[in-house]
Design an enzyme around this catalytic site. Structure first.
Site, PDB file in Angstrom:
ATOM      1  CD  GLU A   1      -2.369   1.295   2.829  1.00 24.67           C
ATOM      2  OE1 GLU A   1      -2.591   0.238   3.450  1.00 24.67           O
ATOM      3  OE2 GLU A   1      -2.632   2.417   3.298  1.00 24.67           O
TER       4      GLU A   1
ATOM      5  NE  ARG B   1      -0.074   8.289   5.641  1.00 32.24           N
ATOM      6  CZ  ARG B   1      -0.203   7.575   6.732  1.00 32.24           C
ATOM      7  NH1 ARG B   1       0.694   7.665   7.701  1.00 32.24           N
ATOM      8  NH2 ARG B   1      -1.230   6.755   6.880  1.00 32.24           N
TER       9      ARG B   1
ATOM     10  CB  THR C   1      -2.875   8.343   2.985  1.00 30.68           C
ATOM     11  OG1 THR C   1      -2.027   7.452   3.725  1.00 30.68           O
ATOM     12  CG2 THR C   1      -3.108   9.576   3.850  1.00 30.68           C
TER      13      THR C   1
ATOM     14  CE  LYS D   1      -6.276   2.896   7.800  1.00 28.27           C
ATOM     15  NZ  LYS D   1      -5.010   3.238   7.146  1.00 28.27           N
TER      16      LYS D   1
HETATM   17  C1  3PG Z   1      -2.201   4.027   8.666  1.00 28.43           C
HETATM   18  O1  3PG Z   1      -2.482   4.971   7.950  1.00 28.43           O
HETATM   19  O2  3PG Z   1      -2.689   2.913   8.487  1.00 28.43           O
HETATM   20  C2  3PG Z   1      -1.295   4.232   9.824  1.00 28.43           C
HETATM   21  O3  3PG Z   1      -0.671   5.466   9.775  1.00 28.43           O
HETATM   22  C3  3PG Z   1      -0.334   3.140  10.040  1.00 28.43           C
HETATM   23  O4  3PG Z   1       0.166   3.284  11.307  1.00 28.43           O
HETATM   24  P1  3PG Z   1       1.570   2.701  11.739  1.00 28.43           P
HETATM   25  O5  3PG Z   1       2.604   3.606  11.138  1.00 28.43           O
HETATM   26  O6  3PG Z   1       1.561   2.734  13.248  1.00 28.43           O
HETATM   27  O7  3PG Z   1       1.723   1.317  11.199  1.00 28.43           O
END
Ligand code: 3PG
Length: 213
Positions: free
Chosen positions: A45, A49, A72, A132
């Protein structure tokens, strides 16, 4: 093909790990792909960002070795760009109606971010039964998933946020959890450290734990 039988869900249920990756250096992508393929985690994925997200999706999709998705995704424009760049699935941090409508119209699996019964119900209203669960650690972790799994007995969760090597197997022990996602699986920083050696070892450790189940 209905959304619940889409091969992406089958792949996630089998692989169990969905690496969340933010690209700021495209020169790491070949090594990233090599490590994922070597460990049979053919899933990634790529998050919106960074400005390089679309280019990274294109490059990672090229060989056909990986199933590449977008993360995102908070707007229709991002969803469209993701699909045009080769994304085969879309992950959002929230329930974003324009993203969901677009993905459903294209038969692209979409994982809306949910944390509450209200969010999950909104996803269900679109016919989406794999969501999710984010940020998993802050919103009650596995305990919350077990509680939500009562009324939402037919929903499967992809928890992300605060998941790491110490707790991912606990999450995966619950039948409501289709797989886990996060930046703990592989990261650009780890690849850069020593040209992927540590990143490969770290991923292999996760995969070994999975295989020992
Ligand atoms: C996401 O968008 O799924 C999270 O930012 C993931 O979080 P993590 O960096 O703690 O794995």
């Amino acid at each position: 093909m209905t959304i619940m039988t889409h091969e992406i869900y089958e792949q996630l249920a089998k692989t169990k790990l969905l690496p969340l990756y933010t690209a700021t250096d495209l020169s790491c992508l070949d090594k990233l792909e090599e490590i994922l393929v070597k460990n049979e985690v053919r899933f990634i994925e790529v998050t919106f960002r960074s400005d390089l997200a679309a280019e990274a999706m294109k490059q990672l999709s090229k060989s056909g070795e990986l199933t590449v998705g977008a993360g995102t995704v908070r707007s229709l424009a991002e969803a469209e760009l993701a699909v045009a760049s080769g994304a085969k699935f879309v992950v959002s941090p929230a329930v974003v109606p324009e993203v969901i409508d677009y993905c459903l119209s294209k038969n692209i699996p979409v994982f809306p971010g949910t944390a509450t019964p209200g969010d999950i119900q909104r996803a269900l209203d679109y016919g989406i039964k794999v969501v999710k669960f984010f940020p998993a650690d802050i919103y009650g972790g596995l305990k919350a998933i077990k509680a939500l799994g009562g009324p939402f007995y037919d929903v499967q969760f992809l928890p992300t946020g605060g998941i790491d090597k110490s707790n991912f197997m606990d999450y995966l022990s619950d039948a409501h959890v289709i797989g886990v996602g996060g930046s703990f699986i592989i990261s650009e920083a780890l690849i850069q450290k020593d040209n992927g050696k540590t990143a490969n070892e770290a991923l292999k450790e996760l995969v070994d734990l999975l295989e020992e189940r």
